[in-house]
Design an enzyme around this catalytic site. Structure first.
Site, PDB file in Angstrom:
ATOM      1  CB  ALA A  49      10.550  -2.156  13.466  1.00  0.00           C
ATOM      2  N   GLY A  66       9.293   1.875  10.278  1.00  0.00           N
ATOM      3  CA  GLY A  66      10.687   2.243  10.545  1.00  0.00           C
ATOM      4  C   GLY A  66      11.472   2.492   9.267  1.00  0.00           C
ATOM      5  CD  GLU A  84       9.371   5.539  12.586  1.00  0.00           C
ATOM      6  OE1 GLU A  84       9.807   4.377  12.709  1.00  0.00           O
ATOM      7  OE2 GLU A  84       8.625   6.074  13.429  1.00  0.00           O
ATOM      8  CD  GLU A 101       4.753   2.579  12.193  1.00  0.00           C
ATOM      9  OE1 GLU A 101       3.938   3.168  11.432  1.00  0.00           O
ATOM     10  OE2 GLU A 101       5.981   2.772  12.136  1.00  0.00           O
TER      11      GLU A 101
HETATM   12  C1  HXC Z   1       8.991  -8.740   9.676  1.00  0.00           C
HETATM   13  C2  HXC Z   1       8.170  -8.753   7.536  1.00  0.00           C
HETATM   14  C3  HXC Z   1       7.912  -7.376   7.604  1.00  0.00           C
HETATM   15  C4  HXC Z   1       8.254  -6.683   8.823  1.00  0.00           C
HETATM   16  C5  HXC Z   1       7.312  -8.081   5.670  1.00  0.00           C
HETATM   17  N1  HXC Z   1       7.786  -9.152   6.322  1.00  0.00           N
HETATM   18  N2  HXC Z   1       7.374  -6.975   6.423  1.00  0.00           N
HETATM   19  N3  HXC Z   1       8.699  -9.431   8.566  1.00  0.00           N
HETATM   20  N4  HXC Z   1       8.773  -7.412   9.823  1.00  0.00           N
HETATM   21  N5  HXC Z   1       8.078  -5.369   8.980  1.00  0.00           N
HETATM   22  C6  HXC Z   1       7.915 -10.511   5.837  1.00  0.00           C
HETATM   23  C7  HXC Z   1       6.557 -11.182   5.636  1.00  0.00           C
HETATM   24  O1  HXC Z   1       6.076 -11.734   6.838  1.00  0.00           O
HETATM   25  C8  HXC Z   1       6.913 -12.256   4.619  1.00  0.00           C
HETATM   26  O2  HXC Z   1       7.574 -13.306   5.304  1.00  0.00           O
HETATM   27  C9  HXC Z   1       7.949 -11.569   3.754  1.00  0.00           C
HETATM   28  O3  HXC Z   1       8.493 -10.518   4.539  1.00  0.00           O
HETATM   29  C10 HXC Z   1       7.372 -10.970   2.491  1.00  0.00           C
HETATM   30  O4  HXC Z   1       6.234 -10.187   2.859  1.00  0.00           O
HETATM   31  P1  HXC Z   1       4.852 -10.292   2.058  1.00  0.00           P
HETATM   32  O5  HXC Z   1       3.820  -9.608   2.866  1.00  0.00           O
HETATM   33  O6  HXC Z   1       4.577 -11.715   1.696  1.00  0.00           O
HETATM   34  O7  HXC Z   1       5.235  -9.513   0.736  1.00  0.00           O
HETATM   35  P2  HXC Z   1       4.396  -8.426  -0.064  1.00  0.00           P
HETATM   36  O8  HXC Z   1       3.001  -8.947  -0.361  1.00  0.00           O
HETATM   37  O9  HXC Z   1       5.279  -8.045  -1.198  1.00  0.00           O
HETATM   38  O10 HXC Z   1       4.208  -7.187   0.925  1.00  0.00           O
HETATM   39  C11 HXC Z   1       5.336  -6.473   1.383  1.00  0.00           C
HETATM   40  C12 HXC Z   1       4.900  -5.480   2.486  1.00  0.00           C
HETATM   41  C13 HXC Z   1       4.108  -6.194   3.572  1.00  0.00           C
HETATM   42  C14 HXC Z   1       4.019  -4.385   1.863  1.00  0.00           C
HETATM   43  C15 HXC Z   1       6.206  -4.834   3.000  1.00  0.00           C
HETATM   44  O11 HXC Z   1       4.840  -7.328   3.992  1.00  0.00           O
HETATM   45  C16 HXC Z   1       3.831  -5.361   4.768  1.00  0.00           C
HETATM   46  O12 HXC Z   1       2.835  -4.609   4.805  1.00  0.00           O
HETATM   47  N6  HXC Z   1       4.697  -5.466   5.785  1.00  0.00           N
HETATM   48  C17 HXC Z   1       4.491  -4.826   7.073  1.00  0.00           C
HETATM   49  C18 HXC Z   1       4.756  -3.359   7.002  1.00  0.00           C
HETATM   50  C19 HXC Z   1       4.602  -2.715   8.365  1.00  0.00           C
HETATM   51  O13 HXC Z   1       3.572  -2.856   9.021  1.00  0.00           O
HETATM   52  N7  HXC Z   1       5.640  -2.025   8.808  1.00  0.00           N
HETATM   53  C20 HXC Z   1       5.666  -1.344  10.099  1.00  0.00           C
HETATM   54  C21 HXC Z   1       6.318  -2.243  11.100  1.00  0.00           C
HETATM   55  S1  HXC Z   1       6.284  -1.538  12.723  1.00  0.00           S
HETATM   56  P3  HXC Z   1       7.315 -14.848   4.924  1.00  0.00           P
HETATM   57  O14 HXC Z   1       8.148 -15.577   5.932  1.00  0.00           O
HETATM   58  O15 HXC Z   1       5.844 -15.078   5.016  1.00  0.00           O
HETATM   59  O16 HXC Z   1       7.843 -14.955   3.518  1.00  0.00           O
HETATM   60  C22 HXC Z   1       7.546  -0.440  12.718  1.00  0.00           C
HETATM   61  C23 HXC Z   1       7.768   0.325  14.021  1.00  0.00           C
HETATM   62  C24 HXC Z   1       9.002   1.155  13.959  1.00  0.00           C
HETATM   63  O17 HXC Z   1       8.212  -0.253  11.761  1.00  0.00           O
HETATM   64  C25 HXC Z   1       9.368   1.744  15.310  1.00  0.00           C
HETATM   65  C26 HXC Z   1      10.100   0.813  16.177  1.00  0.00           C
HETATM   66  C27 HXC Z   1      10.679   1.485  17.423  1.00  0.00           C
END
Ligand code: HXC
Length: 257
Positions: free
Chosen positions: A63, A108, A111, A131
């Site tokens: 998400a 997500g 999911e 998360e």
């Molecule tokens: C918004 C995101 C994002 C996310 C990455 N980005 N994941 N933006 N939401 N979930 C953005 C980063 O901020 C960055 O933006 C760009 O995408 C590239 O990410 P990097 O981290 O620079 O790339 P990389 O090193 O290749 O790593 C990729 C990644 C990492 C492994 C996917 O970004 C990461 O760990 N993301 C978060 C994953 C996460 O925690 N997901 C769970 C979310 S909560 P900029 O602008 O700096 O280029 C969820 C809840 C679901 O999903 C339920 C809801 C009801």
């Protein structure tokens, strides 16, 4: 067709494709577009099997954290319910659905992949429910569909730690079903989906309803559900074709509507 999600149909296989670079973060608009296309894939008779795909680079990073971060309680409750409902609509597509996972399937994103009947992943993918590292928990099925798929202990390890699980371990745990070279992910998913494009659609629908519906019930009721769905197939042309073909030509030669 949406701005970030599209449905392309070819030879009976519909591909629901996320395209919101860089990581296909699932925001409110993506959620709404996915819901719309789940409905379309459900209703269109020319869609006989479905592939969920995020493109060659990554399936989905979860998400949209930037969109969620400053939400109020009522706003996030609405977003969470919408995403959960959308993923239920995908899980309920009454046709075989395969997720083609490249790069990352996190939060997500995993999911979403868990709503599919079968998961193909590249050998370099990482999946997980990170998360907890954001101070929250999975909110769109991660604690539920994952636990039903691989059991509570392994799910707790993944959810409590938030660690990234590599393809090989994901295969061993049963989170993914097939691991292939990164460039072959879509082709392998397509091969899985295409085998059903000329299959008996009503029987496939009944098989999915029996397996998924039965898992939500106690065994006696699940067996009743299966029994009714089994008998109902005698109302189909496919049953007549299938059994007649077996008797006249032997196994595996039937053609279906
Ligand atoms: C918004 C995101 C994002 C996310 C990455 N980005 N994941 N933006 N939401 N979930 C953005 C980063 O901020 C960055 O933006 C760009 O995408 C590239 O990410 P990097 O981290 O620079 O790339 P990389 O090193 O290749 O790593 C990729 C990644 C990492 C492994 C996917 O970004 C990461 O760990 N993301 C978060 C994953 C996460 O925690 N997901 C769970 C979310 S909560 P900029 O602008 O700096 O280029 C969820 C809840 C679901 O999903 C339920 C809801 C009801």
């Amino acid at each position: 067709m949406g701005e970030f999600v599209t449905l392309e149909v070819k030879d009976g296989v519909g591909t629901i494709r996320l395209d919101r670079p860089p990581v296909n973060a699932l925001n409110a608009q993506v959620t709404a577009e996915l819901a719309e296309l789940a409905k379309e894939a459900t209703e269109r008779d020319d869609v006989r099997a479905v592939i969920l795909y995020g493109g060659e680079k990554t399936f989905a990073g979860g998400a949209d954290i930037k969109e969620m971060a400053t939400r109020t309680y009522p706003e996030i409750a609405k977003f969470g319910a919408n995403l959960t409902g959308t993923l239920a609509a995908i899980a309920n597509i009454p046709k075989p659905v395969v997720a083609a996972i490249t790069g990352y399937a996190l939060g997500g994103g995993l999911e979403l992949a868990l709503t599919a009947d079968w998961r193909v992943a590249g050998d370099n993918v990482k999946v997980g429910q990170p998360e907890i590292q954001l101070g929250v928990i999975p909110g769109a099925g991660g604690t539920q569909r994952l636990a039903r798929l691989i059991g509570p202990s392994k799910t707790k390890d993944i959810v409590y730690t938030g660690r990234f699980v590599k393809a090989e371990e994901a295969l061993r745990l049963g989170i993914v079903d097939q691991v292939v070279a990164p460039d072959d992910v879509y082709a392998a998913a397509h091969k899985w989906a295409a085998q059903f494009a000329n299959g008996p659609a009503v029987a496939l629908r009944a098989a999915k309803a029996a397996i998924d519906g039965g898992l939500d019930m106690d065994l006696p009721n699940a067996l009743k559900l299966e029994s009714h769905l089994f008998a109902a197939l005698w109302a189909t042309q496919d049953q007549q074709n299938g059994m007649k073909s077996f008797i006249e030509n032997g196994p595996g030669k039937a053609t279906f509507e």
